[in-house]
Design a protein around this motif. Sequence first.
Motif, PDB file in Angstrom:
ATOM      1  N   THR A 108       0.827  -1.213   0.000  1.00 64.96           N
ATOM      2  CA  THR A 108       0.000   0.000   0.000  1.00 64.96           C
ATOM      3  C   THR A 108       0.863   1.266   0.000  1.00 64.96           C
ATOM      4  O   THR A 108       2.063   1.220   0.307  1.00 64.96           O
ATOM      5  CB  THR A 108      -0.938   0.045   1.224  1.00 64.96           C
ATOM      6  N   LYS A 109       0.225   2.380  -0.328  1.00 61.76           N
ATOM      7  CA  LYS A 109       0.910   3.677  -0.338  1.00 61.76           C
ATOM      8  C   LYS A 109      -0.020   4.746   0.222  1.00 61.76           C
ATOM      9  O   LYS A 109      -1.212   4.518   0.383  1.00 61.76           O
ATOM     10  CB  LYS A 109       1.326   4.052  -1.772  1.00 61.76           C
ATOM     11  N   GLY A 110       0.567   5.918   0.494  1.00 64.35           N
ATOM     12  CA  GLY A 110      -0.236   7.067   0.914  1.00 64.35           C
ATOM     13  C   GLY A 110      -1.032   6.843   2.186  1.00 64.35           C
ATOM     14  O   GLY A 110      -0.527   6.293   3.165  1.00 64.35           O
ATOM     15  N   GLU A 111      -2.285   7.256   2.142  1.00 68.27           N
ATOM     16  CA  GLU A 111      -3.151   7.178   3.319  1.00 68.27           C
ATOM     17  C   GLU A 111      -3.374   5.739   3.773  1.00 68.27           C
ATOM     18  O   GLU A 111      -3.415   5.446   4.969  1.00 68.27           O
ATOM     19  CB  GLU A 111      -4.495   7.836   2.993  1.00 68.27           C
ATOM     20  N   GLU A 112      -3.479   4.843   2.796  1.00 72.90           N
ATOM     21  CA  GLU A 112      -3.689   3.420   3.120  1.00 72.90           C
ATOM     22  C   GLU A 112      -2.481   2.853   3.866  1.00 72.90           C
ATOM     23  O   GLU A 112      -2.628   2.058   4.799  1.00 72.90           O
ATOM     24  CB  GLU A 112      -3.930   2.633   1.826  1.00 72.90           C
ATOM     25  N   LEU A 113      -1.297   3.288   3.478  1.00 73.05           N
ATOM     26  CA  LEU A 113      -0.082   2.848   4.168  1.00 73.05           C
ATOM     27  C   LEU A 113      -0.059   3.376   5.595  1.00 73.05           C
ATOM     28  O   LEU A 113       0.334   2.657   6.527  1.00 73.05           O
ATOM     29  CB  LEU A 113       1.155   3.319   3.405  1.00 73.05           C
ATOM     30  N   GLU A 114      -0.478   4.618   5.801  1.00 73.79           N
ATOM     31  CA  GLU A 114      -0.506   5.203   7.148  1.00 73.79           C
ATOM     32  C   GLU A 114      -1.441   4.404   8.059  1.00 73.79           C
ATOM     33  O   GLU A 114      -1.134   4.161   9.231  1.00 73.79           O
ATOM     34  CB  GLU A 114      -0.936   6.671   7.091  1.00 73.79           C
ATOM     35  N   VAL A 115      -2.579   4.001   7.518  1.00 69.29           N
ATOM     36  CA  VAL A 115      -3.511   3.149   8.269  1.00 69.29           C
ATOM     37  C   VAL A 115      -2.850   1.805   8.562  1.00 69.29           C
ATOM     38  O   VAL A 115      -2.955   1.269   9.670  1.00 69.29           O
ATOM     39  CB  VAL A 115      -4.830   2.935   7.478  1.00 69.29           C
ATOM     40  N   GLY A 116      -2.132   1.275   7.566  1.00 68.03           N
ATOM     41  CA  GLY A 116      -1.436  -0.003   7.729  1.00 68.03           C
ATOM     42  C   GLY A 116      -0.398   0.028   8.831  1.00 68.03           C
ATOM     43  O   GLY A 116      -0.275  -0.909   9.617  1.00 68.03           O
ATOM     44  N   LYS A 117       0.357   1.135   8.899  1.00 64.31           N
ATOM     45  CA  LYS A 117       1.371   1.298   9.961  1.00 64.31           C
ATOM     46  C   LYS A 117       0.718   1.258  11.340  1.00 64.31           C
ATOM     47  O   LYS A 117       1.221   0.613  12.263  1.00 64.31           O
ATOM     48  CB  LYS A 117       2.091   2.640   9.806  1.00 64.31           C
TER      49      LYS A 117
END
Length: 209
Positions: A108-117
């Motif tokens: 994932t990237k962007g906002e989805e990555l932030e949620v993933g973290k």
Amino acid sequence: MKMADEVILLDFWPSMFGMRVRIALAEKGIKYEYKEQDIFNKSPLLLEMNPIHKKIPVLIHNGKPVYEVWNDKSPLLPSDPYQRAHARFWADFVDKKVYDVSTKLLTTKGEELEVGKKEFFEIYKILEGELGDKPYFGGETFGFVDLSLITFYSWFHVYEVFGNINIEAECPKIIAWAKRCLQKETLANSLTDQKKVYEDVLRRKRSLE
């Protein structure tokens, strides 16, 4: 399994699931023949031994596939029925939750990555709570839950680079636990080096660009 029996492991070296089998075999002192597999070009032997899922790892004992490396008499599982069920619950948690949140950091990237973290650290903090002040998840000795989770450690550098995170800063107990596990020779010799896994993932990603 008797030591004289023929045991073959079909595996792919960076696989966290394959590393589990290698550690379990080392813990049990079982000698085996290792056959590296190309998971993108599956061998006839792999397809024959695992025709439904067509995945590694596959353990072959005297010509027949074995689906459980450990059983209820394994030293990796507690003898007490309640503790055994508890260990299986947390191992299942690792298989489902940890694997899912780890994959998000790579895909994932962007906002989805932030949620993933955020989800990644939430899951690992739950595991830190379960570990508590114990040396290992099961208590004083390395066991089933430790085996389930420790192979993800080989991928930590990958997660940190692609997810732009620092696991030790957020989950110091997990890193301390992992380092404790690595003091065991069977683990140190069975886990794949973090940098080697990272280089392989990077090479594969570049080849797809």
